[in-house]
Write an enzyme that holds these catalytic residues in place. Structure first.
Site, PDB file in Angstrom:
ATOM      1  N   LYS A 277     -11.051  29.920 -50.505  1.00 14.64           N
ATOM      2  CA  LYS A 277      -9.684  29.408 -50.366  1.00 14.64           C
ATOM      3  C   LYS A 277      -8.797  30.391 -49.611  1.00 14.64           C
ATOM      4  O   LYS A 277      -7.973  29.992 -48.790  1.00 14.64           O
ATOM      5  CB  LYS A 277      -9.087  29.081 -51.738  1.00 14.64           C
ATOM      6  CG  LYS A 277      -9.651  27.809 -52.339  1.00 14.64           C
ATOM      7  CD  LYS A 277      -9.361  26.637 -51.420  1.00 14.64           C
ATOM      8  CE  LYS A 277      -9.653  25.304 -52.049  1.00 14.64           C
ATOM      9  NZ  LYS A 277      -9.299  24.185 -51.173  1.00 14.64           N
TER      10      LYS A 277
ATOM     11  N   TYR B  93     -15.331  30.686 -54.702  1.00 15.40           N
ATOM     12  CA  TYR B  93     -14.361  29.613 -54.466  1.00 15.40           C
ATOM     13  C   TYR B  93     -13.000  30.215 -54.090  1.00 15.40           C
ATOM     14  O   TYR B  93     -12.369  29.796 -53.122  1.00 15.40           O
ATOM     15  CB  TYR B  93     -14.231  28.714 -55.695  1.00 15.40           C
ATOM     16  CG  TYR B  93     -13.172  27.657 -55.543  1.00 15.40           C
ATOM     17  CD1 TYR B  93     -13.427  26.503 -54.800  1.00 15.40           C
ATOM     18  CD2 TYR B  93     -11.917  27.808 -56.125  1.00 15.40           C
ATOM     19  CE1 TYR B  93     -12.454  25.524 -54.650  1.00 15.40           C
ATOM     20  CE2 TYR B  93     -10.938  26.837 -55.977  1.00 15.40           C
ATOM     21  CZ  TYR B  93     -11.214  25.703 -55.235  1.00 15.40           C
ATOM     22  OH  TYR B  93     -10.252  24.742 -55.086  1.00 15.40           O
TER      23      TYR B  93
ATOM     24  N   SER C  95     -12.997  20.571 -50.385  1.00 17.03           N
ATOM     25  CA  SER C  95     -13.524  21.932 -50.377  1.00 17.03           C
ATOM     26  C   SER C  95     -14.705  21.975 -51.330  1.00 17.03           C
ATOM     27  O   SER C  95     -14.678  21.324 -52.371  1.00 17.03           O
ATOM     28  CB  SER C  95     -12.463  22.929 -50.826  1.00 17.03           C
ATOM     29  OG  SER C  95     -12.925  24.246 -50.654  1.00 17.03           O
TER      30      SER C  95
ATOM     31  N   SER D   7      -5.421  26.393 -53.212  1.00 12.75           N
ATOM     32  CA  SER D   7      -5.621  26.558 -54.643  1.00 12.75           C
ATOM     33  C   SER D   7      -4.832  27.765 -55.128  1.00 12.75           C
ATOM     34  O   SER D   7      -4.643  28.726 -54.377  1.00 12.75           O
ATOM     35  CB  SER D   7      -7.107  26.778 -54.946  1.00 12.75           C
ATOM     36  OG  SER D   7      -7.298  27.180 -56.287  1.00 12.75           O
TER      37      SER D   7
END
Length: 142
Positions: A93, A89, A11, A54
């Protein structure tokens, strides 16, 4: 030999200085995850896909609004809060994992996700990502 399992662990993780961080994070994370699953769908031997998501996909929320909320498979980070704080981020996710779960359900793929808090290891880039920079700061007493 046939492929029976896939671990999807990639990722984009960009530094804070990237000006187009939103676009460079969201698209590749979501599309990359779906591309892996599309390839998996082609294998008649596949038994399971493990997606590394995550803890960022579940832990970013306004605690004052729902302080007693338990974290389980229905818990997600707050999209509006991620957008407000520009946590691309985390948002990537959330979107990538949701897209993966939907795709897996629609295509009868056995998918499980793991949500590590952070991953430490050698960096492929000379510029440290946010997590590595934060860890380095802790080690340096900052």
């Amino acid at each position: 030999m046939a492929c029976e399992g896939v671990f999807h662990i990639a990722s984009p993780v960009l530094g804070k200085s990237d000006s187009n961080c939103k676009e460079a994070t969201l698209g590749p994370a979501i599309n990359g995850t779906l591309n892996v699953l599309r390839s998996c769908k082609k294998s008649p031997f596949l038994k399971r896909v493990v997606l590394t998501s995550s803890s960022s996909a579940v832990r970013i929320r306004d605690e004052t609004q729902q302080p007693e909320l338990l974290w389980d498979e229905t818990t997600w980070s707050s999209v509006p809060l991620c957008e407000k704080l520009q946590l691309w981020y985390a948002l990537a996710k959330v979107f990538a994992e949701k897209a993966a779960l939907d795709f897996a359900k629609e295509n009868n793929i056995d998918l499980v996700t793991v949500l590590p808090s952070f991953v430490i290891g050698p960096s492929l880039s000379h510029e440290l990502c946010t997590t590595a920079s934060d860890i380095l700061g802790l080690l340096q007493g900052m």
